[in-house]
Design an enzyme around this catalytic site. Sequence first.
Site, PDB file in Angstrom:
ATOM      1  N   GLU A 139     -57.284   6.777  -2.600  1.00 22.84           N
ATOM      2  CA  GLU A 139     -56.380   6.532  -3.728  1.00 22.84           C
ATOM      3  C   GLU A 139     -55.297   5.501  -3.411  1.00 22.84           C
ATOM      4  O   GLU A 139     -54.107   5.747  -3.606  1.00 22.84           O
ATOM      5  CB  GLU A 139     -55.761   7.861  -4.195  1.00 22.84           C
ATOM      6  CG  GLU A 139     -56.833   8.879  -4.592  1.00 22.84           C
ATOM      7  CD  GLU A 139     -56.280  10.254  -4.947  1.00 22.84           C
ATOM      8  OE1 GLU A 139     -55.044  10.441  -4.898  1.00 22.84           O
ATOM      9  OE2 GLU A 139     -57.083  11.145  -5.251  1.00 22.84           O
TER      10      GLU A 139
ATOM     11  N   ASN B 281     -62.171   5.784  -1.160  1.00 22.72           N
ATOM     12  CA  ASN B 281     -62.385   6.754  -2.233  1.00 22.72           C
ATOM     13  C   ASN B 281     -61.255   6.649  -3.254  1.00 22.72           C
ATOM     14  O   ASN B 281     -60.092   6.451  -2.887  1.00 22.72           O
ATOM     15  CB  ASN B 281     -62.373   8.160  -1.584  1.00 22.72           C
ATOM     16  CG  ASN B 281     -62.812   9.265  -2.499  1.00 22.72           C
ATOM     17  OD1 ASN B 281     -63.848   9.164  -3.149  1.00 22.72           O
ATOM     18  ND2 ASN B 281     -62.032  10.332  -2.554  1.00 22.72           N
TER      19      ASN B 281
ATOM     20  N   HIS C  82     -63.318  12.423 -11.673  1.00 23.71           N
ATOM     21  CA  HIS C  82     -62.560  13.441 -12.418  1.00 23.71           C
ATOM     22  C   HIS C  82     -62.497  13.002 -13.878  1.00 23.71           C
ATOM     23  O   HIS C  82     -61.610  12.241 -14.277  1.00 23.71           O
ATOM     24  CB  HIS C  82     -61.158  13.601 -11.813  1.00 23.71           C
ATOM     25  CG  HIS C  82     -61.175  14.183 -10.443  1.00 23.71           C
ATOM     26  ND1 HIS C  82     -61.608  15.466 -10.190  1.00 23.71           N
ATOM     27  CD2 HIS C  82     -60.829  13.660  -9.242  1.00 23.71           C
ATOM     28  CE1 HIS C  82     -61.530  15.718  -8.887  1.00 23.71           C
ATOM     29  NE2 HIS C  82     -61.062  14.635  -8.292  1.00 23.71           N
TER      30      HIS C  82
ATOM     31  N   GLU D  96     -66.092  13.701  -6.226  1.00 23.13           N
ATOM     32  CA  GLU D  96     -65.262  14.823  -6.683  1.00 23.13           C
ATOM     33  C   GLU D  96     -65.526  15.121  -8.160  1.00 23.13           C
ATOM     34  O   GLU D  96     -64.593  15.371  -8.929  1.00 23.13           O
ATOM     35  CB  GLU D  96     -63.770  14.508  -6.481  1.00 23.13           C
ATOM     36  CG  GLU D  96     -63.420  14.115  -5.056  1.00 23.13           C
ATOM     37  CD  GLU D  96     -61.937  13.837  -4.834  1.00 23.13           C
ATOM     38  OE1 GLU D  96     -61.107  14.191  -5.700  1.00 23.13           O
ATOM     39  OE2 GLU D  96     -61.608  13.262  -3.774  1.00 23.13           O
TER      40      GLU D  96
ATOM     41  N   ASP E 228     -65.927  16.397 -11.744  1.00 19.23           N
ATOM     42  CA  ASP E 228     -65.720  17.502 -12.689  1.00 19.23           C
ATOM     43  C   ASP E 228     -65.392  16.901 -14.059  1.00 19.23           C
ATOM     44  O   ASP E 228     -64.993  15.739 -14.152  1.00 19.23           O
ATOM     45  CB  ASP E 228     -64.659  18.528 -12.229  1.00 19.23           C
ATOM     46  CG  ASP E 228     -63.309  17.927 -11.869  1.00 19.23           C
ATOM     47  OD1 ASP E 228     -63.045  16.745 -12.199  1.00 19.23           O
ATOM     48  OD2 ASP E 228     -62.491  18.641 -11.259  1.00 19.23           O
TER      49      ASP E 228
HETATM   50  O1  9MR Z   1     -58.446  20.224  -5.342  1.00 25.21           O
HETATM   51  C1  9MR Z   1     -57.358  19.903  -4.523  1.00 25.21           C
HETATM   52  C2  9MR Z   1     -56.212  20.870  -4.763  1.00 25.21           C
HETATM   53  O2  9MR Z   1     -56.577  22.177  -4.322  1.00 25.21           O
HETATM   54  C3  9MR Z   1     -54.963  20.404  -4.070  1.00 25.21           C
HETATM   55  O3  9MR Z   1     -53.878  21.233  -4.430  1.00 25.21           O
HETATM   56  C4  9MR Z   1     -54.681  18.974  -4.449  1.00 25.21           C
HETATM   57  C5  9MR Z   1     -53.450  18.458  -3.753  1.00 25.21           C
HETATM   58  O4  9MR Z   1     -53.207  17.130  -4.040  1.00 25.21           O
HETATM   59  O5  9MR Z   1     -55.772  18.162  -4.096  1.00 25.21           O
HETATM   60  C6  9MR Z   1     -56.915  18.499  -4.820  1.00 25.21           C
HETATM   61  O6  9MR Z   1     -57.988  17.630  -4.517  1.00 25.21           O
HETATM   62  C7  9MR Z   1     -57.740  16.257  -4.815  1.00 25.21           C
HETATM   63  C8  9MR Z   1     -58.473  15.463  -3.775  1.00 25.21           C
HETATM   64  O7  9MR Z   1     -58.103  15.863  -2.490  1.00 25.21           O
HETATM   65  C9  9MR Z   1     -58.258  13.975  -3.967  1.00 25.21           C
HETATM   66  N1  9MR Z   1     -58.569  13.549  -5.301  1.00 25.21           N
HETATM   67  C10 9MR Z   1     -57.979  14.360  -6.373  1.00 25.21           C
HETATM   68  C11 9MR Z   1     -58.275  15.820  -6.179  1.00 25.21           C
HETATM   69  C12 9MR Z   1     -57.722  16.645  -7.320  1.00 25.21           C
HETATM   70  O8  9MR Z   1     -56.337  16.562  -7.356  1.00 25.21           O
END
Ligand code: 9MR
Length: 483
Positions: free
Chosen positions: A166, A207, A243, A272, A274
């Site tokens: 990101e 990513n 996402h 990732e 969804d």
């Molecule tokens: O799903 C993850 C969540 O449990 C955490 O609290 C969060 C913290 O930033 O991160 C989420 O996963 C993220 C991923 O690591 C990177 N891309 C976005 C995802 C959704 O926020």
Amino acid sequence: MPLKPGRTRRLAIPVLALACAAAFVTPFLITQSASAAATLRLAAATRGKFIGFAAATNLLTNDASYRSIAQTEFNQVTAENAMKWDATEPNDNQYSFAGADQVVAFAQANSQVVHGHTLVWHSQTPGWVQGLSATAMRTAMQDHIATVVGRYASNPAVQSWDVVNEIFNEDGTRRASFWQNTLGDSYVADAFRYARAADPDARLCINDYNVEGIGAKSNAMYNLVQSLRAQNVPVDCVGFQGHLGTQYGFPSQVQQNMQRFADLGVQVRVTELDVRSVLPMDATKTQTQITYYTNVVNACIAVTACAGITIWGIDDGHSWVPSTFSGQGAALLWDASYNRKSVYDAVNAALDAGGGGGTDTQAPSTPGTPTASNVTASAATLSWTASTDNVGVSGYDIYRAPGASGGAFASVGTSTTTSFTNSGLTASTTYRYQVRARDAAGNTSAFSPAVTVTTTTGGGAAPAAAPRRTRSRTSGPAASKPA
Ligand code: 9MR
């Protein structure tokens, strides 16, 4: 170039316990009239793709329903949080790998591959990193990457990493993270070089989200990947998080976007996926969600360089969405009671049908020479080293020929493990055995070299050789790679 299309670090995936799938109830009528496989992983493996999930360690430990789906349905795992910096190095040079090791051990126990997520990110990185000077921050980054990637470098299950995550704003400029602000643009190339040094065989990914379609952000990603590779920076892979939301429309030209990255020589993957909605769900949103998931699966199947798809969780009850986007949810394939949703069936059917795309044509590697043990007057047990395959070995064929030489080999059975006992043999007789591996798409390896076995005489106890144990795969974080 450092890209490794012929990469051999793959895990054997045994034939699946198909009966498990029948235990789950399908609460909705499927809207597609397509075929479906017993499990997602079987359908995906037939296409030569992985299908994965983001794993929550507490659920792997405490929730048998979650664990059962995780084992049965997926052949790839990404730690949802356990490999992030705040989990692995909460304090300077104090590493903590309990959660990360748990995810890797789970994957190995279930013949799944692991994608490491994530090394350099602006989020979930402790304050002690964020406040460092440029020199100290670069050193901390190098040390972190060397330690975390290095821990799993010799582990065949851990095949890839999100090295940077990101790094872009929506308009394609660099995100003003503490990394960017302290180190400038160069931190990205440095991170990839440190990761390559820590594991020369791992596939190294960049990513991001909102880069699934063609637009300003994915253009910036494209230009960066092209530029880094031109400078021999080891970027092997691009991850599209995926996402999505039914309220936002489907991104434009997803397949074309994947393909243009593939044409740069990188692997692509959906990391990732969804598809959330503003609740409550209704028939229209459900159908939109089905369409979006199906579109992504079809795009990945249509692009040879797309290795697979990771879904960001298993069930709606444990998704990141509701706590992040108030009033939204229902983004995953199982509901909060672990019932399969209609979108599960659609994803399964899309994988199974192949979306018009190709099937897996990569054959497994050749098994090692069998060894014989427990040789008696009428039986012998054969063991061999496991084959590897891009999406998993589904079984082995065992062939036998009479005598020490000459004579034709003929099939005497199959095995889903790396051993086989052949009974009904004649005493004091010599046989030769060789084995080959099969994958879910029916590709077969070359035959192994043959082993010669002579049964014992009929009378008295068998002078059996000491049983030789053959590991079908390595275990533990420091296990060695298969040859
Ligand atoms: O799903 C993850 C969540 O449990 C955490 O609290 C969060 C913290 O930033 O991160 C989420 O996963 C993220 C991923 O690591 C990177 N891309 C976005 C995802 C959704 O926020």
